[in-house]
Design an enzyme around this catalytic site. Sequence first.
Site, short mmCIF file in Angstrom:
data_model
loop_
_atom_site.label_atom_id
_atom_site.label_comp_id
_atom_site.label_asym_id
_atom_site.label_seq_id
_atom_site.Cartn_x
_atom_site.Cartn_y
_atom_site.Cartn_z
N ALA A 1 115.14 37.86 -25.73
CA ALA A 1 115.42 38.33 -24.37
C ALA A 1 115.61 37.21 -23.36
O ALA A 1 115.68 37.49 -22.16
CB ALA A 1 114.28 39.26 -23.91
N ASN B 1 106.97 37.53 -26.97
CA ASN B 1 107.62 36.63 -27.91
C ASN B 1 108.44 35.56 -27.19
O ASN B 1 108.67 34.48 -27.73
CB ASN B 1 108.53 37.42 -28.86
CG ASN B 1 107.75 38.11 -29.96
OD1 ASN B 1 106.91 37.52 -30.61
ND2 ASN B 1 108.03 39.39 -30.15
N HIS C 1 112.18 37.53 -16.86
CA HIS C 1 111.66 36.26 -17.38
C HIS C 1 112.28 35.12 -16.57
O HIS C 1 113.51 35.06 -16.43
CB HIS C 1 112.04 36.07 -18.85
CG HIS C 1 111.56 37.17 -19.76
ND1 HIS C 1 110.25 37.31 -20.12
CD2 HIS C 1 112.25 38.17 -20.38
CE1 HIS C 1 110.14 38.36 -20.93
NE2 HIS C 1 111.33 38.89 -21.09
#
Length: 283
Positions: A135, A204, A234
Amino acid sequence: MTSTPKVTGTPRVTGTPRVTGTLKVGLVGWGAIGRVVGTALAEQGVQGAELTCIVDNRPLGEAAPAPQVTFEEAIDACDLIVEAAGQGVVREWGERVLTSGTDLLVASTGALTDDELAKRLLAAGPGRVYFTGGAVGGLDLLQAVRALGPLDDVRLTTTKLPSTLEQPWMDAELLDRMRAASGPVEVMSGTARDVPVKFPKSTNVAASVALAVGDLDAVRVRVVADPGATLTRHVVEASGEHGAYRFEVAHRPDPGNPATSQVVPYAVLRSLAALAGRSGQIL
């Protein structure tokens, strides 16, 4: 996974690039990530790759677009195993896949916070281990910068809906703060070594950034719960003698599994396309 520990069949040496032929892919996991990846492969959506079989600990019946087999059978039949079932699969089966001569594509990079496991996977062979970026972007650039010298400061801030971050180890006070929050609440801060262990299905990305940088302890991570986080966010910030870098991504959560971003299976498919030799890929 339910199967005997013996790896059957004759090991194949896959340490050299394939020149011709179709990449035979075994998929481990038929969840939010696996279903998208498996369906695309079954519909010939990745040129040069085919879905050979599926491994899952639940009977899939007619839902499976390829034969459901044991892990040993998948290793024997495939050129590449795609892990889409969680960190436990990497720990239990990663080395056995690689020592059999079959390649391995890992989606659950959080397993690499175990230093000993990471060393064993990177040293194992003749199969090769690969990791998907999942991602977050910019990892290729951070890996390139690393060749110039270490980065002085690397930070990752991950923001998700509170419900996707709840964990069994949390005490009542923290859970109450998260559930009653009207704005962002910091849930945990630490290094990329510490955080993915606490959030095995949600962070992750932290391990992926550390993999690119080459140092689990160099990456400082903040996990933030925000009831207004309709998008999973993120933010990666890194700086060093050779430059400063900032990457920010915001994804829709997967409707079937809000703990992961909707884009993750498509990142796996992009990695598969590159491994299958599709031209035009950014490597």
